[in-house]
Motif scaffolding. Structure first.
Motif, PDB file in Angstrom:
ATOM      1  N   PRO A 331     -54.920  37.500  46.013  1.00 49.72           N
ATOM      2  CA  PRO A 331     -55.295  38.895  45.773  1.00 49.72           C
ATOM      3  C   PRO A 331     -54.232  39.839  46.305  1.00 49.72           C
ATOM      4  CG  PRO A 331     -56.420  38.092  47.712  1.00 49.72           C
ATOM      5  CD  PRO A 331     -55.647  36.921  47.157  1.00 49.72           C
ATOM      6  N   HIS A 377     -57.673  34.595  42.666  1.00 52.09           N
ATOM      7  CA  HIS A 377     -57.947  35.970  42.257  1.00 52.09           C
ATOM      8  C   HIS A 377     -57.709  36.159  40.761  1.00 52.09           C
ATOM      9  CE1 HIS A 377     -58.819  40.108  43.309  1.00 52.09           C
ATOM     10  NE2 HIS A 377     -57.835  40.498  42.514  1.00 52.09           N
ATOM     11  N   HIS A 421     -62.654  41.204  40.894  1.00 56.05           N
ATOM     12  CA  HIS A 421     -62.709  39.740  40.907  1.00 56.05           C
ATOM     13  C   HIS A 421     -63.832  39.272  39.986  1.00 56.05           C
ATOM     14  CE1 HIS A 421     -61.724  35.957  43.257  1.00 56.05           C
ATOM     15  NE2 HIS A 421     -62.771  35.583  42.535  1.00 56.05           N
TER      16      HIS A 421
END
Length: 542
Positions: A331, A377, A421
């Motif tokens: 991420p 992610h 997400h």
């Protein structure tokens, strides 16, 4: 009328219609500061005289010290005349007006976009936004840091491998030094009040229009280049516009009308036309700023389960190479759903695969309400790689078998809107009610002016929805697949609201997950119970 002339007339009308369909007509205003009546009265007048405009974007402070004019709009007594999208506060004292920091509807026709993100408007228009003021250490949600710059760069560029830029960038604070090479702003010392993070953001994202507020003046800079002459191939220009406050006594311009054809509809030559008054770019690449953001956003992935490590070293049929697991996508910043992130509440996790995991939904409708999410992610099923999608489908099949053994069927739904997400929600219902699911979802959609379309059962979602486009998607127990391409505001709790309807779970008081919170010990017990129930259906354990 001569036949040839008639054909020519029709062709001209068709050409005009096609051109107009590509245009996006919009309004932008500066700091509202609680002057809602004056703003919306003015907008209604402009809409009537020069409209129709599709939306109004508000930069700067939306609320003020006196917000007494807000109540009639919040209660529904008065109606906002246009779909309005606002940035978040730059003052911590105004945070209380924003129920959800990640975005929410403030009232009918007014949507808070969130702290940062990419909004896909009608006709494919791409709008990047960043709320707040710059601060080295983000003490609250009214501030941003280089970390947010890196996150926004990833959000914008991940959705398009041939990235050119965004159509619009919305920030409250000005970019630092924006008036360099352009007309100076006597009342604003841009090097002092401007943000170095936003300057770097404008350089990286390359917006065609950039709107800001806060400084109480109207300033329309000459367009600037996004390429070096002779050193790079030509790119489109950026136009920076700052708006004054609504109701300012100097009568400075606070409302700006413009139309734009999304860059996805323009050929390269048309997009990169250079106007005669174009200047050099006022910003220079700031390596130290970017490195600071990258340091903050680099996440370490971990999961304290020996069983997971053992499984990840196995080879499944079709795996390529040796037993080393492929590294999961990381991420850009803190993420509540990346399994390796410290923000994840791991006591809710009930099953972990190679690419995905299953966890109890926080504030679930019922104890068996779970979600399927990728370990790495990925924003949506449209952008997720094939191996992630395959494992999501495996989990869906296992959950169907599990619930079938309990005389239940399961509804799956995903909202790719104001989320970072991918989460596929799975909610079981009694088998006797499975025929009611489609009608319930479609009926609720109609009540909210949402056109929920049924798509072919064997169609591939990523072939229907372009990467980066927001959508809502649901699968019923009977195999119907329902899709809505989100173009404007969308109720964030739509899926829960449908499931909580009296025709399905009959739990109207549980539409908002915050009304369904449990203590951590209670959540741990529920997770243990689900894990035991699911164990013999979990393909990872077979």
């Amino acid at each position: 009328m001569n036949w040839d002339h008639g054909i020519l007339f029709i062709e001209c009308l068709l050409f005009f219609w096609i051109i107009c369909c590509d245009y996006y007509f919009s309004l932008v205003c500066g700091d509202v500061g609680g002057n809602f009546k004056q703003l919306f009265t003015r907008v209604a007048s402009v809409q009537k005289k020069a409209g129709p405009f599709e939306s109004l974007f508000c930069v700067g402070e939306f609320f003020g010290d006196d917000n007494s004019e807000w109540e009639p709009y919040a209660s529904g007594e008065k109606k906002v005349p246009i779909s309005t999208y606002v940035l978040g506060p730059t003052k911590a004292s105004h945070l209380r007006y924003y129920e959800d920091k990640d975005g929410c509807d403030l009232c009918e026709n007014v949507t808070y976009l969130g702290r940062k993100g990419l909004y896909a408007a009608g006709s494919g228009l791409q709008i990047a936004y960043l709320s707040g003021r710059e601060c080295e250490d983000t003490a609250d949600d009214a501030q941003f840091s280089p970390n947010d710059l890196e996150a926004l760069k990833v959000i914008c560029k991940m959705s398009d491998s041939k990235y050119k830029g965004v159509d619009i960038l919305l920030t409250s604070q000005w970019p630092q030094g924006v008036d360099k090479y352009g007309t100076s702003v006597e009342e604003v010392r841009t090097l002092e009040v401007g943000s170095s993070v936003i300057a770097q953001m404008a350089l990286d994202l390359r917006p065609r229009y950039h709107f800001s507020g806060l400084e109480g003046v109207f300033y329309e800079r000459q367009p600037y280049r996004n390429h070096q002459i002779l050193g790079e191939k030509p790119r489109h220009v950026t136009r920076f516009v700052a708006l004054a406050n609504v109701g300012n006594p100097q009568k400075r311009k606070f409302l700006y009308a413009f139309n734009i054809v999304p860059m996805k509809h323009l050929d390269e030559k048309e997009l990169c036309k250079q106007p005669p008054d174009v200047t050099e770019c006022p910003f220079k690449y700031n390596a130290s700023l970017c490195e600071a953001g990258q340091d903050e956003t680099s996440a370490q992935f971990f999961y304290d389960s020996k069983a997971l490590q053992k499984k990840q070293n196995k080879r499944r049929p079709g795996d390529q190479g040796g037993g080393q697991a492929k590294k999961h996508a990381q991420p850009p910043g803190p993420c509540w759903f990346c399994l390796g992130s410290p923000e994840v509440e791991k006591h809710l996790v009930v099953s972990v695969g190679i690419q995905c995991y299953v966890a109890l939904a926080k504030g679930g409708l019922i104890p068996e309400h779970v979600l399927i999410a990728p370990i790495g992610h990925h924003q949506s099923t449209v952008t997720a790689p094939d191996d992630v999608i395959e494992e999501i489908e495996q989990y869906k099949l296992s959950l169907k078998k599990c619930f079938k053994s309990r005389n239940q069927d399961v509804v799956f739904f995903e909202r790719n809107y104001k989320t970072a997400h991918l989460q596929v929600q799975a909610v079981p219902i009694p088998t006797t009610q499975k025929d009611e699911v489609k009608e319930t979802f479609v009926g609720l959609a109609l009540c909210q002016n949402i056109e929920l379309a049924e798509i072919p059962k064997h169609s591939v979602l990523k072939q229907i929805v372009p990467a980066g486009a927001p959508y809502f998607y649901a699968e019923t127990p009977n195999g119907e697949r329902l899709l809505y391409r989100i173009t404007k505001g969308f109720p964030l709790q739509f899926g829960r609201e449908a499931m909580a309807d009296q025709t399905l779970l009959n739990m109207p008081d549980k539409v908002d997950w915050r009304n369904c919170k449990s203590s951590k010990p209670e959540e741990t017990d529920m997770a243990n119970n689900f894990r035991k129930m699911f164990e013999k259906f979990d393909f990872n354990l077979q």
